[in-house]
Motif scaffolding. Structure first.
Motif, PDB file in Angstrom:
ATOM      1  N   ARG A  32       0.610  37.298 -41.496  1.00  0.00           N
ATOM      2  CA  ARG A  32      -0.351  37.877 -40.549  1.00  0.00           C
ATOM      3  C   ARG A  32      -1.458  36.862 -40.316  1.00  0.00           C
ATOM      4  N   GLU A  33      -1.829  36.680 -39.042  1.00  0.00           N
ATOM      5  CA  GLU A  33      -2.849  35.695 -38.701  1.00  0.00           C
ATOM      6  C   GLU A  33      -3.595  36.144 -37.454  1.00  0.00           C
ATOM      7  N   SER A  34      -4.911  35.851 -37.399  1.00  0.00           N
ATOM      8  CA  SER A  34      -5.749  36.238 -36.258  1.00  0.00           C
ATOM      9  C   SER A  34      -6.511  35.031 -35.735  1.00  0.00           C
ATOM     10  N   ALA A  35      -6.825  35.098 -34.455  1.00  0.00           N
ATOM     11  CA  ALA A  35      -7.667  34.084 -33.811  1.00  0.00           C
ATOM     12  C   ALA A  35      -8.319  34.740 -32.604  1.00  0.00           C
ATOM     13  N   GLY A  36      -9.445  34.177 -32.174  1.00  0.00           N
ATOM     14  CA  GLY A  36     -10.166  34.785 -31.056  1.00  0.00           C
ATOM     15  C   GLY A  36     -10.962  33.786 -30.259  1.00  0.00           C
ATOM     16  N   ALA A  37     -11.642  34.306 -29.251  1.00  0.00           N
ATOM     17  CA  ALA A  37     -12.485  33.492 -28.384  1.00  0.00           C
ATOM     18  C   ALA A  37     -13.568  34.371 -27.790  1.00  0.00           C
ATOM     19  N   SER A  38     -14.760  33.826 -27.618  1.00  0.00           N
ATOM     20  CA  SER A  38     -15.862  34.547 -27.000  1.00  0.00           C
ATOM     21  C   SER A  38     -15.745  34.459 -25.480  1.00  0.00           C
ATOM     22  N   PHE A  39     -16.314  35.435 -24.787  1.00  0.00           N
ATOM     23  CA  PHE A  39     -16.314  35.417 -23.329  1.00  0.00           C
ATOM     24  C   PHE A  39     -17.651  35.921 -22.817  1.00  0.00           C
ATOM     25  N   PHE A  40     -18.008  35.470 -21.622  1.00  0.00           N
ATOM     26  CA  PHE A  40     -19.227  35.899 -20.940  1.00  0.00           C
ATOM     27  C   PHE A  40     -18.846  36.252 -19.522  1.00  0.00           C
ATOM     28  N   ALA A  41     -18.855  37.544 -19.203  1.00  0.00           N
ATOM     29  CA  ALA A  41     -18.461  38.023 -17.881  1.00  0.00           C
ATOM     30  C   ALA A  41     -19.703  38.113 -16.997  1.00  0.00           C
ATOM     31  N   LEU A  42     -19.647  37.454 -15.836  1.00  0.00           N
ATOM     32  CA  LEU A  42     -20.763  37.442 -14.901  1.00  0.00           C
ATOM     33  C   LEU A  42     -20.221  37.319 -13.486  1.00  0.00           C
ATOM     34  N   PRO A  43     -20.569  38.254 -12.576  1.00  0.00           N
ATOM     35  CA  PRO A  43     -20.076  38.163 -11.191  1.00  0.00           C
ATOM     36  C   PRO A  43     -20.545  36.886 -10.517  1.00  0.00           C
ATOM     37  N   TRP A  44     -19.768  36.422  -9.526  1.00  0.00           N
ATOM     38  CA  TRP A  44     -20.085  35.162  -8.858  1.00  0.00           C
ATOM     39  C   TRP A  44     -21.453  35.193  -8.177  1.00  0.00           C
ATOM     40  N   LEU A  45     -21.772  36.296  -7.494  1.00  0.00           N
ATOM     41  CA  LEU A  45     -23.047  36.355  -6.777  1.00  0.00           C
ATOM     42  C   LEU A  45     -24.209  36.271  -7.755  1.00  0.00           C
ATOM     43  N   ARG A  96      -7.769  31.745 -24.920  1.00  0.00           N
ATOM     44  CA  ARG A  96      -8.675  31.548 -23.785  1.00  0.00           C
ATOM     45  C   ARG A  96      -8.747  32.824 -22.954  1.00  0.00           C
ATOM     46  N   VAL A  97      -9.921  33.048 -22.338  1.00  0.00           N
ATOM     47  CA  VAL A  97     -10.133  34.207 -21.475  1.00  0.00           C
ATOM     48  C   VAL A  97     -10.587  33.706 -20.114  1.00  0.00           C
ATOM     49  N   THR A  98      -9.839  34.060 -19.063  1.00  0.00           N
ATOM     50  CA  THR A  98     -10.171  33.680 -17.696  1.00  0.00           C
ATOM     51  C   THR A  98     -10.486  34.932 -16.899  1.00  0.00           C
ATOM     52  N   HIS A  99     -11.692  34.984 -16.294  1.00  0.00           N
ATOM     53  CA  HIS A  99     -12.123  36.165 -15.555  1.00  0.00           C
ATOM     54  C   HIS A  99     -11.849  36.009 -14.065  1.00  0.00           C
ATOM     55  N   HIS A 100     -11.556  37.139 -13.437  1.00  0.00           N
ATOM     56  CA  HIS A 100     -11.347  37.200 -11.991  1.00  0.00           C
ATOM     57  C   HIS A 100     -12.307  38.271 -11.455  1.00  0.00           C
ATOM     58  N   GLN A 101     -13.507  37.825 -11.045  1.00  0.00           N
ATOM     59  CA  GLN A 101     -14.580  38.734 -10.685  1.00  0.00           C
ATOM     60  C   GLN A 101     -14.702  38.857  -9.168  1.00  0.00           C
ATOM     61  N   PRO A 102     -15.125  40.038  -8.678  1.00  0.00           N
ATOM     62  CA  PRO A 102     -15.432  40.164  -7.237  1.00  0.00           C
ATOM     63  C   PRO A 102     -16.691  39.389  -6.899  1.00  0.00           C
TER      64      PRO A 102
END
Length: 346
Positions: free
Chosen positions: A272-285, A181-187
């Protein structure tokens, strides 16, 4: 204020040891009996199902007074917080070394600046699963240290010598990465303030061997641009068989506006093993403005459709005139003739 006394049996197990030393907390230490070749910091044992092993453990008292310890064997596990090596308490259920190993004495008294050697036997059952079975021989000080303050916390301390037991049979090293999981902390306002993200994942040993894992983190943005590539250091040095640990990695300087993917690759010897997740970064405003624009667009679209539907609707009978093909009935209103009030001329 009246002092509230609470007994909290917090077992602080010291199991760390250097290659040339023993598990030690400054007051007492526990380690395997030394052989004629070299000192052993841990127990490294091998046995087949049905086989019995005999060995000895040494408990050293480093204080100026005698100490009494409770000796018991325990299974090992990875802590959920950081994946560190830990052992079960006496009240927890044991399935491996904690059941198979039996010290010759359950309680020992060690004189000041003295040591006591205790034999133990480890009997591997006939149906034991092959692979690694980590555990420990624990020396527990049953005294409870009182705490200070309004709430007194009683603490028990223990030191444990690790036991690395391998049962003969087929071995399978296997590791997996789960639930990325990817959690963003945007201004709030784009460009004003630093942006960051947290990548969390679960590292799972799905095989029957103890692994020394490595984890690589890679993040790509639009058009395959490389945003991040690093080897992670906040991982357990040993991942025990069947254990899973939830870990997180901070990502400073994460993009404020981007669309990409994060990939984690875990590896150890022969796996050896891989896994991933997509993310979409967008500022709150920008997210709020985009939401407002979408909401206004939906409202205008609904109104436009209602207006078109109203203009193309046929009039109802009796309300907007006769339908096509029906005979028209015309009513003529006759006014009465005007009557003059003058007299006729003669």
């Amino acid at each position: 204020m009246r002092k509230l006394s609470v007994l909290l049996l917090s077992l602080l197990l010291t199991t760390l040891a250097t290659p040339s030393g023993a598990a030690d907390n400054g007051s007492w230490s526990v380690y395997p009996v030394s052989g004629s070749v070299a000192e052993r910091p841990y127990f490294h044992l091998s046995a087949d199902p049905g086989q019995t092993i005999e060995d000895k453990v040494v408990v050293v008292n480093k204080t100026a007074g005698p100490m009494t310890f409770r000796l018991y064997s325990a299974d090992a596990y990875n802590t959920a917080r950081d994946g560190g090596f830990a052992v079960r308490t006496m009240k927890e259920r044991m399935r491996g070394v904690g059941v198979w190993a039996k010290p010759a004495k359950s309680r020992i008294k060690v004189p000041a600046h003295g040591k006591v050697t205790v034999p133990f036997t480890l009997k591997v059952p006939d149906g034991a699963e092959p692979g690694d079975h980590p555990g420990a021989i624990v020396a527990l000080d049953e005294r409870v240290d009182p705490g200070d303050g309004s709430v007194a916390l009683g603490v028990q301390r223990a030191v444990a010598a690790r036991v690395y037991l391998r049962v003969g049979g087929p071995t399978l090293p296997a590791i997996s990465v789960e639930d990325v999981r990817v959690t963003h902390h945007q201004p709030l306002v784009p460009g004003f303030g630093d942006s960051a993200a947290t990548v969390s994942y679960t590292l799972h040993n799905t095989g029957n061997l103890t692994l020394n894992p490595r984890v690589e983190l890679r993040a790509t943005g639009l058009f395959g641009r490389t945003l991040l590539a690093r080897d992670l250091t906040r991982i357990p040095s040993e991942l025990l068989p069947g254990q899973k640990v939830r870990l997180s990695e901070p990502w400073k300087g994460a993009p404020q506006l981007d669309w990409g993917e994060v990939t984690l690759t875990a590896s150890a010897r022969d796996t050896r093993e891989s896994a991933g997740a997509s993310f979409f970064a967008l500022p709150w405003l920008m997210a709020v403005l985009l939401l407002v624009v979408v909401a206004v667009g939906v409202v205008l679209l609904v109104r436009a459709r209602r207006a078109r539907a109203g203009s193309g609707r046929r009039p109802r009978r009796g309300a907007g005139g006769p339908s096509a093909g029906e005979p028209r009935t015309v009513r003529v209103r006759r006014e009465p003739a005007a009557v003059s009030s003058r007299a006729p001329r003669r």
